[in-house]
Design a protein around this motif. Structure first.
Motif, mmCIF file in Angstrom:
data_model
loop_
_atom_site.group_PDB
_atom_site.id
_atom_site.type_symbol
_atom_site.label_atom_id
_atom_site.label_comp_id
_atom_site.label_asym_id
_atom_site.label_seq_id
_atom_site.Cartn_x
_atom_site.Cartn_y
_atom_site.Cartn_z
ATOM 1 N N LEU A 92 0.828 -1.210 0.000
ATOM 2 C CA LEU A 92 0.000 0.000 0.000
ATOM 3 C C LEU A 92 0.858 1.254 0.000
ATOM 4 O O LEU A 92 0.575 2.222 -0.711
ATOM 5 N N TRP A 93 1.906 1.255 0.803
ATOM 6 C CA TRP A 93 2.782 2.428 0.875
ATOM 7 C C TRP A 93 3.399 2.733 -0.491
ATOM 8 O O TRP A 93 3.460 3.892 -0.910
ATOM 9 N N VAL A 94 3.847 1.684 -1.166
ATOM 10 C CA VAL A 94 4.477 1.868 -2.477
ATOM 11 C C VAL A 94 3.448 2.314 -3.512
ATOM 12 O O VAL A 94 3.713 3.206 -4.323
ATOM 13 N N LEU A 95 2.261 1.710 -3.490
ATOM 14 C CA LEU A 95 1.213 2.089 -4.437
ATOM 15 C C LEU A 95 0.801 3.542 -4.248
ATOM 16 O O LEU A 95 0.554 4.269 -5.213
ATOM 17 N N LEU A 96 0.717 3.987 -3.013
ATOM 18 C CA LEU A 96 0.302 5.366 -2.740
ATOM 19 C C LEU A 96 1.377 6.367 -3.146
ATOM 20 O O LEU A 96 1.081 7.401 -3.748
ATOM 21 N N GLY A 97 2.620 6.063 -2.799
ATOM 22 C CA GLY A 97 3.694 7.019 -3.085
ATOM 23 C C GLY A 97 4.093 7.048 -4.536
ATOM 24 O O GLY A 97 4.446 8.098 -5.061
#
Length: 330
Positions: free
Chosen positions: A264-269
């Motif tokens: 999720l962190w990678v997808l958001l950033g």
């Protein structure tokens, strides 16, 4: 005789130079932030930076190599328990326990990689998830040593790091913040160097079309194993740092939740951007923190906010920004 370059073009930094300057500026900004925020934000940002190291490592595998893993919690937990258990039961000092955690993740990721990378696509995702669940059950099964969900609280001499004749008090907010920042700076700059290297180009080629990369003569299995080991070692480094800095080692960090969070962190950033993992980790951490201060149904608020971000920024915040405004952003 004109060279085809005017003074303005010559004085303008190239994309690569601008990328380096941007990353150094972000690190410098994070250093300065500690002097203006309160104690609570000081601690929160230290946690975010350690978890962002985990996300940076995940991005190397997912964002640049195109391999979706749902088992990265086992690498994070390997670092966490590798450091926590050696410090608790073998009386390792902080530096030795930290190294033990990193080595645990490196060895585990190499072993898992040799097996899991014999599969591709959805099968790879499932195999990594199964290994992670097995790791979680092992932690619970050996609860007499790991203390399961209750966890281990690190106290006493474990909270002091003796390094090069210096004693660093890990109970100090300033020490924790700067150690977390130093760790993040190393992770970000190593990631930047990797993605701009020939090996980084090979990883991107595998992500785009593995068959074509193989036909060009590249050993794609070895390259993917390299990416998995680097990614797993980053995750273990973050886990070891988290356990030692925040004095807690628990089974929660080995659960499937901690395999989904870095995704999720990678997808958001921004998938496949060096700073995307940091931006995504920071954003989601404070979304949860802000929403939980107003309602017990904070995950609903967070879910709606994340849905909106995905709709308006389909490639993540920095990924979309790179596509529309900053093509030089790595």
């Amino acid at each position: 005789m004109s060279t085809g370059l005017d003074a303005r073009t010559m004085s303008r930094p190239r994309g690569a130079d601008r990328a380096v300057l941007l990353h150094l500026a972000v690190i410098a900004a994070l250093f300065l932030v500690q002097f203006v925020v309160g104690d609570y934000q000081h601690l929160s940002l230290a946690r975010v930076m350690v978890l962002a190291v985990y996300a940076v490592g995940y991005n190397i595998l997912f964002g640049y190599t195109g391999l979706l893993s749902l088992g990265h919690a086992m690498f994070f937990a390997a670092g966490l328990y590798g450091a926590g258990l050696t410090a608790t039961y073998l009386s390792f000092g902080v530096p030795a326990a930290f190294v033990a955690g990193i080595v645990s993740g490196l060895v585990l990721s190499a072993g898992i990689g040799l097996i899991a990378l014999r599969t591709t696509g959805v099968a790879f995702m499932i195999v990594t998830m199964m290994f992670a669940q097995a790791g979680y059950l092992i932690v619970l099964y050996f609860g007499a040593f790991t203390r399961g969900d209750e966890g281990i609280v690190l106290t006493g001499d474990i909270r002091a790091a003796h390094l090069f004749g210096l004693t660093l008090d890990l109970t100090s907010a300033t020490v924790r913040y700067n150690l977390a920042l130093g760790l993040l700076a190393v992770a970000v700059l190593l990631s930047l160097a990797l993605v701009r290297s020939p090996m980084g180009r090979v990883l991107v080629a595998i992500r785009e079309n593995e068959e074509r990369a193989r036909m060009l003569g590249y050993d794609t299995f070895r390259a993917k194993l390299f990416a998995l080991v680097v990614s797993g070692t980053f995750a273990a480094t973050a886990g070891a740092a988290y356990g030692l800095m925040f004095a807690y080692v628990g089974a929660t960090f080995a659960s499937i939740q901690y395999s989904i969070l870095p995704l999720l962190w990678v997808l958001l950033g921004g998938v496949g951007t060096v700073l995307g993992p940091l931006v995504g980790t920071l954003l989601m951490f404070y979304l949860v923190d802000f929403a939980s201060g107003y309602t017990s149904a904070y995950m609903l608020v967070v879910g709606v906010a994340l849905l909106g971000l995905v709709v308006w920024f389909p490639k993540g915040l920095l990924g979309t920004l790179r596509e529309k405004r900053l093509p030089w952003l790595p």
